[in-house]
Design a protein around this motif. Structure first.
Motif, PDB file in Angstrom:
ATOM      1  N   GLU A 125     -15.574  43.309 -21.515  1.00 16.65           N
ATOM      2  CA  GLU A 125     -15.792  44.697 -21.969  1.00 16.65           C
ATOM      3  C   GLU A 125     -16.494  45.535 -20.895  1.00 16.65           C
ATOM      4  O   GLU A 125     -16.243  46.730 -20.767  1.00 16.65           O
ATOM      5  CB  GLU A 125     -16.570  44.736 -23.288  1.00 16.65           C
ATOM      6  N   ASN A 126     -17.301  44.867 -20.061  1.00 15.98           N
ATOM      7  CA  ASN A 126     -17.952  45.618 -18.961  1.00 15.98           C
ATOM      8  C   ASN A 126     -16.930  45.996 -17.891  1.00 15.98           C
ATOM      9  O   ASN A 126     -17.010  47.050 -17.261  1.00 15.98           O
ATOM     10  CB  ASN A 126     -19.077  44.781 -18.349  1.00 15.98           C
ATOM     11  N   GLN A 127     -15.962  45.094 -17.688  1.00 12.83           N
ATOM     12  CA  GLN A 127     -14.910  45.405 -16.705  1.00 12.83           C
ATOM     13  C   GLN A 127     -14.069  46.585 -17.212  1.00 12.83           C
ATOM     14  O   GLN A 127     -13.753  47.502 -16.448  1.00 12.83           O
ATOM     15  CB  GLN A 127     -14.024  44.182 -16.437  1.00 12.83           C
ATOM     16  N   ALA A 170     -15.989  49.823 -16.730  1.00 11.68           N
ATOM     17  CA  ALA A 170     -16.029  50.238 -15.317  1.00 11.68           C
ATOM     18  C   ALA A 170     -14.694  50.836 -14.903  1.00 11.68           C
ATOM     19  O   ALA A 170     -14.637  51.903 -14.275  1.00 11.68           O
ATOM     20  CB  ALA A 170     -16.374  49.039 -14.437  1.00 11.68           C
ATOM     21  N   ILE A 171     -13.602  50.184 -15.298  1.00  6.23           N
ATOM     22  CA  ILE A 171     -12.276  50.672 -14.901  1.00  6.23           C
ATOM     23  C   ILE A 171     -11.994  52.028 -15.543  1.00  6.23           C
ATOM     24  O   ILE A 171     -11.446  52.935 -14.906  1.00  6.23           O
ATOM     25  CB  ILE A 171     -11.197  49.609 -15.240  1.00  6.23           C
ATOM     26  N   ARG A 172     -12.459  52.230 -16.763  1.00  4.91           N
ATOM     27  CA  ARG A 172     -12.280  53.547 -17.405  1.00  4.91           C
ATOM     28  C   ARG A 172     -13.091  54.616 -16.669  1.00  4.91           C
ATOM     29  O   ARG A 172     -12.642  55.755 -16.520  1.00  4.91           O
ATOM     30  CB  ARG A 172     -12.651  53.474 -18.887  1.00  4.91           C
ATOM     31  N   GLU A 173     -14.249  54.229 -16.128  1.00  2.00           N
ATOM     32  CA  GLU A 173     -15.029  55.199 -15.331  1.00  2.00           C
ATOM     33  C   GLU A 173     -14.298  55.529 -14.025  1.00  2.00           C
ATOM     34  O   GLU A 173     -14.258  56.680 -13.588  1.00  2.00           O
ATOM     35  CB  GLU A 173     -16.424  54.636 -15.023  1.00  2.00           C
ATOM     36  N   PHE A 180      -9.555  44.758  -9.104  1.00  2.00           N
ATOM     37  CA  PHE A 180     -10.509  43.979  -9.914  1.00  2.00           C
ATOM     38  C   PHE A 180     -10.118  42.510  -9.913  1.00  2.00           C
ATOM     39  O   PHE A 180      -8.985  42.136  -9.592  1.00  2.00           O
ATOM     40  CB  PHE A 180     -10.615  44.517 -11.340  1.00  2.00           C
ATOM     41  N   SER A 181     -11.128  41.673 -10.244  1.00  2.00           N
ATOM     42  CA  SER A 181     -10.914  40.244 -10.454  1.00  2.00           C
ATOM     43  C   SER A 181     -11.109  40.009 -11.946  1.00  2.00           C
ATOM     44  O   SER A 181     -12.243  40.069 -12.432  1.00  2.00           O
ATOM     45  CB  SER A 181     -11.935  39.426  -9.653  1.00  2.00           C
ATOM     46  N   PRO A 182     -10.039  39.847 -12.716  1.00  2.00           N
ATOM     47  CA  PRO A 182     -10.141  39.750 -14.180  1.00  2.00           C
ATOM     48  C   PRO A 182     -10.826  38.453 -14.617  1.00  2.00           C
ATOM     49  O   PRO A 182     -10.347  37.361 -14.295  1.00  2.00           O
ATOM     50  CB  PRO A 182      -8.690  39.798 -14.654  1.00  2.00           C
ATOM     51  N   VAL A 183     -11.929  38.613 -15.386  1.00  2.00           N
ATOM     52  CA  VAL A 183     -12.732  37.429 -15.741  1.00  2.00           C
ATOM     53  C   VAL A 183     -11.907  36.411 -16.531  1.00  2.00           C
ATOM     54  O   VAL A 183     -12.040  35.203 -16.321  1.00  2.00           O
ATOM     55  CB  VAL A 183     -14.008  37.848 -16.534  1.00  2.00           C
ATOM     56  N   VAL A 184     -11.027  36.932 -17.405  1.00  2.00           N
ATOM     57  CA  VAL A 184     -10.083  36.056 -18.139  1.00  2.00           C
ATOM     58  C   VAL A 184      -8.676  36.627 -17.963  1.00  2.00           C
ATOM     59  O   VAL A 184      -8.498  37.751 -17.494  1.00  2.00           O
ATOM     60  CB  VAL A 184     -10.446  35.961 -19.649  1.00  2.00           C
ATOM     61  N   GLU A 185      -7.660  35.821 -18.360  1.00  2.00           N
ATOM     62  CA  GLU A 185      -6.270  36.204 -18.061  1.00  2.00           C
ATOM     63  C   GLU A 185      -5.720  37.278 -18.998  1.00  2.00           C
ATOM     64  O   GLU A 185      -4.845  38.049 -18.627  1.00  2.00           O
ATOM     65  CB  GLU A 185      -5.371  34.961 -18.174  1.00  2.00           C
ATOM     66  N   THR A 186      -6.203  37.292 -20.267  1.00  2.00           N
ATOM     67  CA  THR A 186      -5.513  38.130 -21.271  1.00  2.00           C
ATOM     68  C   THR A 186      -6.353  39.354 -21.663  1.00  2.00           C
ATOM     69  O   THR A 186      -7.544  39.429 -21.355  1.00  2.00           O
ATOM     70  CB  THR A 186      -5.265  37.280 -22.546  1.00  2.00           C
ATOM     71  N   GLY A 187      -5.674  40.303 -22.327  1.00  2.00           N
ATOM     72  CA  GLY A 187      -6.373  41.453 -22.931  1.00  2.00           C
ATOM     73  C   GLY A 187      -6.469  42.662 -22.031  1.00  2.00           C
ATOM     74  O   GLY A 187      -7.324  43.520 -22.233  1.00  2.00           O
ATOM     75  N   TRP A 188      -5.597  42.792 -21.023  1.00  2.00           N
ATOM     76  CA  TRP A 188      -5.713  43.892 -20.031  1.00  2.00           C
ATOM     77  C   TRP A 188      -4.643  44.971 -20.178  1.00  2.00           C
ATOM     78  O   TRP A 188      -4.774  46.049 -19.577  1.00  2.00           O
ATOM     79  CB  TRP A 188      -5.643  43.308 -18.619  1.00  2.00           C
ATOM     80  N   ASP A 189      -3.602  44.734 -20.951  1.00  2.00           N
ATOM     81  CA  ASP A 189      -2.446  45.646 -20.918  1.00  2.00           C
ATOM     82  C   ASP A 189      -2.811  47.091 -21.226  1.00  2.00           C
ATOM     83  O   ASP A 189      -2.449  48.006 -20.474  1.00  2.00           O
ATOM     84  CB  ASP A 189      -1.375  45.162 -21.926  1.00  2.00           C
ATOM     85  N   THR A 190      -3.540  47.343 -22.326  1.00  2.00           N
ATOM     86  CA  THR A 190      -3.868  48.732 -22.711  1.00  2.00           C
ATOM     87  C   THR A 190      -4.616  49.446 -21.587  1.00  2.00           C
ATOM     88  O   THR A 190      -4.281  50.558 -21.186  1.00  2.00           O
ATOM     89  CB  THR A 190      -4.737  48.734 -23.992  1.00  2.00           C
TER      90      THR A 190
END
Ligand code: GZL
Ligand code: ZN
Length: 306
Positions: free
Chosen positions: A59-61, A64-67, A78-88
């Motif tokens: 959620e912090n990533q 930050a990306i929305r900012e 970015f380096s995604p902490v986990v693989e899923t949940g990024w599409d939106t």
């Protein structure tokens, strides 16, 4: 400085390209070296870097990306902490016309329009190299070889892919069996805790596969606390090849260390330069890396960058 100054990329704004970078956290020596490499390369390339540390929280990533999107940066990485949940989130960046570069860890998405390229290691190959070393080491020994696995952060690409590569490699010898696995979250403290649990639950552990050096060094402490000799009574294989990992390997407390190269900074800035000047980039840029046994560790230790 590393390999000379990086060419300052062209692109938007007379005072350099603006790059927003969302970093996983500060969990390991690898991660700290990765952050330093990005900061150093941005300075060399004249890229205006806004790097945010997410303390391992997705959620912090996202925040930050929305900012970065509302600040209308030229490019996001970015380096995604986990693989899923990024599409939106990545759709928001695409709709804002901001290109995204994925680095280090991979996102699990089928929509290739969500990022322009992925720069990072082949974690499956890293896991395979670790398993191949064990197969070779126990080639002439018959009878069960009991292995415990200290995994990286649950859901992360390196944990998923190192596990898969390792499992695939040890199939070559049916005597090699993983009798226990646990999430060490890529940290030394968690690695020690998970290893202590294995030592309490199992007698006769032969080998440990730790998904990074920090977990492996934690396992060393737990093994010593149990009155056994790490590297001798229990073999330990790790991934990263940080200075601390190679030092332990040189002293015989670890047995084999697979490299995962964190120094992605200059390759990232090259990609940033191309992406912001309309040049095409490959969908996938794999980082070069090797593996170390004890002799190789002794040979490189004195000038290890991280
Ligand atoms: C791998 C990287 C992993 C390292 C760990 O590329 O994502 O995360 O292996 C780090 O040390 O915490
Ligand atoms: Zn330099």
């Amino acid at each position: 400085c590393g390999g000379g100054e990086d060419a300052a990329p062209g692109g938007a704004g007379q005072d350099g390209v603006r790059l927003g970078f969302s970093q996983v956290g500060t969990e390991s020596a690898w991660r700290l070296a990765n952050t330093r490499s990005i900061e150093h390369a941005a300075t060399n390339a004249g890229v205006r870097l806004d790097l945010r540390i997410a303390d391992g929280k997705q959620e912090n990533q996202a925040a930050a990306i929305r900012e970065f999107i509302s600040a209308d940066v030229d490019v996001i990485a970015f380096s995604p902490v986990v693989e899923t949940g990024w599409d939106t989130l990545l759709q928001e960046a695409r709709d804002a016309g901001i290109p995204v570069i994925v680095t280090d860890r991979m996102v699990d998405t089928t929509d290739t329009s969500l990022f322009v390229t992925m720069l990072g290691s082949d974690f499956t190959a890293e896991g395979r190299k670790a398993g191949e070393w064990l197969v070779e080491h126990y080639r002439d020994r018959h009878g069960r070889v009991r292995i415990v696995e200290i995994e990286g952060t649950a859901g992360s690409a390196p944990a998923n892919q190192r596990r898969a590569g390792f499992a695939e490699a040890i199939k070559a010898d049916r005597d090699l069996q993983v009798i226990g696995s646990g999430d060490g979250d890529f940290t030394r403290a968690q690695g020690e805790q998970v290893m202590a649990g294995f030592l309490a639950a199992h007698t006769g552990i032969d080998a440990v596969f730790a998904h990074n050096d920090d977990e492996g060094l934690g396992a060393v402490e737990a093994i010593e606390a149990a009155g056994k000799r790490p590297g001798t009574d229990i073999k330990i294989i790790t991934v990263d090849a940080s200075r601390d990992g190679l030092a332990a390997l040189a002293e015989g407390r670890l047995n084999y260390v697979v490299e995962c190269n964190p120094l992605l900074g200059s390759q990232l800035m090259e990609l940033v330069g191309k992406v912001t000047t309309g040049q095409t980039v490959p969908r996938r840029v794999v980082v070069d890396e090797t593996a170390f046994d004890r002799e190789a560790a002794k040979a490189v230790l004195h000038n290890r960058q991280y």
